[in-house]
Scaffold this motif. Structure first.
Motif, PDB file in Angstrom:
ATOM      1  N   ALA A   1       0.828  -1.213   0.000  1.00  0.00           N
ATOM      2  CA  ALA A   1       0.000   0.000   0.000  1.00  0.00           C
ATOM      3  C   ALA A   1       0.861   1.261   0.000  1.00  0.00           C
ATOM      4  O   ALA A   1       0.518   2.262  -0.641  1.00  0.00           O
ATOM      5  N   VAL A   2       1.988   1.217   0.727  1.00  0.00           N
ATOM      6  CA  VAL A   2       2.892   2.375   0.768  1.00  0.00           C
ATOM      7  C   VAL A   2       3.508   2.599  -0.607  1.00  0.00           C
ATOM      8  O   VAL A   2       3.590   3.735  -1.098  1.00  0.00           O
ATOM      9  N   PHE A   3       3.936   1.526  -1.258  1.00  0.00           N
ATOM     10  CA  PHE A   3       4.553   1.662  -2.576  1.00  0.00           C
ATOM     11  C   PHE A   3       3.542   2.180  -3.594  1.00  0.00           C
ATOM     12  O   PHE A   3       3.863   3.060  -4.409  1.00  0.00           O
ATOM     13  N   VAL A   4       2.329   1.657  -3.547  1.00  0.00           N
ATOM     14  CA  VAL A   4       1.281   2.108  -4.465  1.00  0.00           C
ATOM     15  C   VAL A   4       0.969   3.577  -4.227  1.00  0.00           C
ATOM     16  O   VAL A   4       0.797   4.366  -5.159  1.00  0.00           O
ATOM     17  N   SER A   5       0.886   3.972  -2.946  1.00  0.00           N
ATOM     18  CA  SER A   5       0.601   5.373  -2.615  1.00  0.00           C
ATOM     19  C   SER A   5       1.692   6.294  -3.149  1.00  0.00           C
ATOM     20  O   SER A   5       1.420   7.390  -3.631  1.00  0.00           O
ATOM     21  N   ARG A   6       2.927   5.819  -3.092  1.00  0.00           N
ATOM     22  CA  ARG A   6       4.060   6.643  -3.501  1.00  0.00           C
ATOM     23  C   ARG A   6       4.226   6.701  -5.018  1.00  0.00           C
ATOM     24  O   ARG A   6       4.619   7.726  -5.575  1.00  0.00           O
ATOM     25  N   HIS A   7       3.911   5.599  -5.711  1.00  0.00           N
ATOM     26  CA  HIS A   7       4.224   5.522  -7.146  1.00  0.00           C
ATOM     27  C   HIS A   7       3.046   5.072  -8.009  1.00  0.00           C
ATOM     28  O   HIS A   7       3.251   4.661  -9.153  1.00  0.00           O
ATOM     29  N   GLY A   8       1.836   5.146  -7.458  1.00  0.00           N
ATOM     30  CA  GLY A   8       0.675   4.620  -8.164  1.00  0.00           C
ATOM     31  C   GLY A   8       0.447   5.204  -9.549  1.00  0.00           C
ATOM     32  O   GLY A   8      -0.101   4.538 -10.427  1.00  0.00           O
TER      33      GLY A   8
END
Length: 279
Positions: free
Chosen positions: A191-198
């Motif tokens: 979820a953190v990665f998606v939030s950062r680079h979605g």
């Protein structure tokens, strides 16, 4: 009223007023944080917003001052100073010996994933030992971060098997290095990665692999200095976190952030944690 009586009343008032003023002063707490603003300029992540909600819930009893610090420095400051608190921190045996933790969590996360870029050949679930020794992956991690007991234990036993970055923006730099093929994988919450680079089109080639033998849900707590101020702060934080409205706000935020099946897992974990009575 006699002059003597007036003098008595005035002397009592002069003695009481400073005490009352002192009682109304908020407990000042320094919040060390390694959170770097997202690419879109939003200065608050979810956990930071929860801390602001807690401050508001306490209605002037506490005053939070957010100070940028790397993961390594924030723990150093917590051990050195008397009025420091950190947030969204996992409990580990070592940390429990060196900090006071809130009884109630402010966040729940699914297990960390092995985030890989341009590696379609890898299985969906892999152990860290196989990732490093069988598939020869260079894995980037953030210095001072807790990834869960099983992953932390492997890192502690094999520190030279990982590329470690320190600093306030280390997590963001690692994900950029992943896209640049400077590392093969990083350990991060999906979820953190998606939030950062979605919005990055390159995420179509990103995969989130399960790390074998790791916990399914990890809580983030508030940690404070082992001091009188830290103890007071933890008591106030737990007082606020017992509020049904604040608990519901935390649960609702997780409902909006995560998708099934991880959403159901985390919501049930949070509800269970909030129902657990304080020892």
């Amino acid at each position: 009223m006699s002059k003597f009586a007036i003098e008595i009343i005035l002397s009592v008032l002069l003695a009481v007023i400073p005490t009352l003023a002192e009682a109304k002063k908020p407990l000042k707490v320094q919040i060390m944080t390694d959170f770097a603003p997202q690419v879109d300029g939003d200065s608050h992540n979810i956990a930071t917003q929860f801390m602001l909600d807690i401050e508001k819930q306490l209605n002037g009893a506490i005053a939070l001052n957010f100070i940028p610090a790397s993961r390594l420095r924030e723990w150093q400051q917590l051990h050195t100073l008397q009025d420091v608190c950190l947030y969204n921190k996992a409990k580990t045996p070592e940390r429990l010996n060196n900090a006071l933790f809130s009884h109630y969590p402010i966040m729940a996360f699914p297990a960390n994933r092995l985030v890989v870029y341009n590696h379609p050949e890898l299985p969906q679930s892999v152990s860290l030992e196989d990732a490093i020794n069988k598939y020869k992956l260079i894995i980037g991690i953030t210095s001072g971060r807790a990834y869960g007991s099983e992953i932390d234990d492997y890192i502690r036993k094999h520190p030279d098997s990982f590329m470690t970055l320190a600093g306030t923006t280390s997590a963001l730099r690692l994900s950029q290095m992943l896209f640049q093929n400077k590392v093969d994988a990083i350990i991060e919450y999906s979820a953190v990665f998606v939030s950062r680079h979605g919005k990055d089109p390159r995420t179509t080639d990103i995969r989130y692999l399960s790390v074998e033998n790791s916990n399914q849900a990890i809580f983030g707590y508030i940690a404070c200095s082992r001091s009188d101020q830290g103890q007071q702060a933890i008591a106030l934080f737990d007082q606020a976190l017992q509020s049904a409205s604040l608990q519901q706000a935390i649960i609702t935020s997780h409902e909006h952030t995560f998708v099934p099946p991880e959403q159901t897992l985390l919501i049930n974990a949070l509800k269970s944690a909030f129902k657990t009575p304080k020892p």
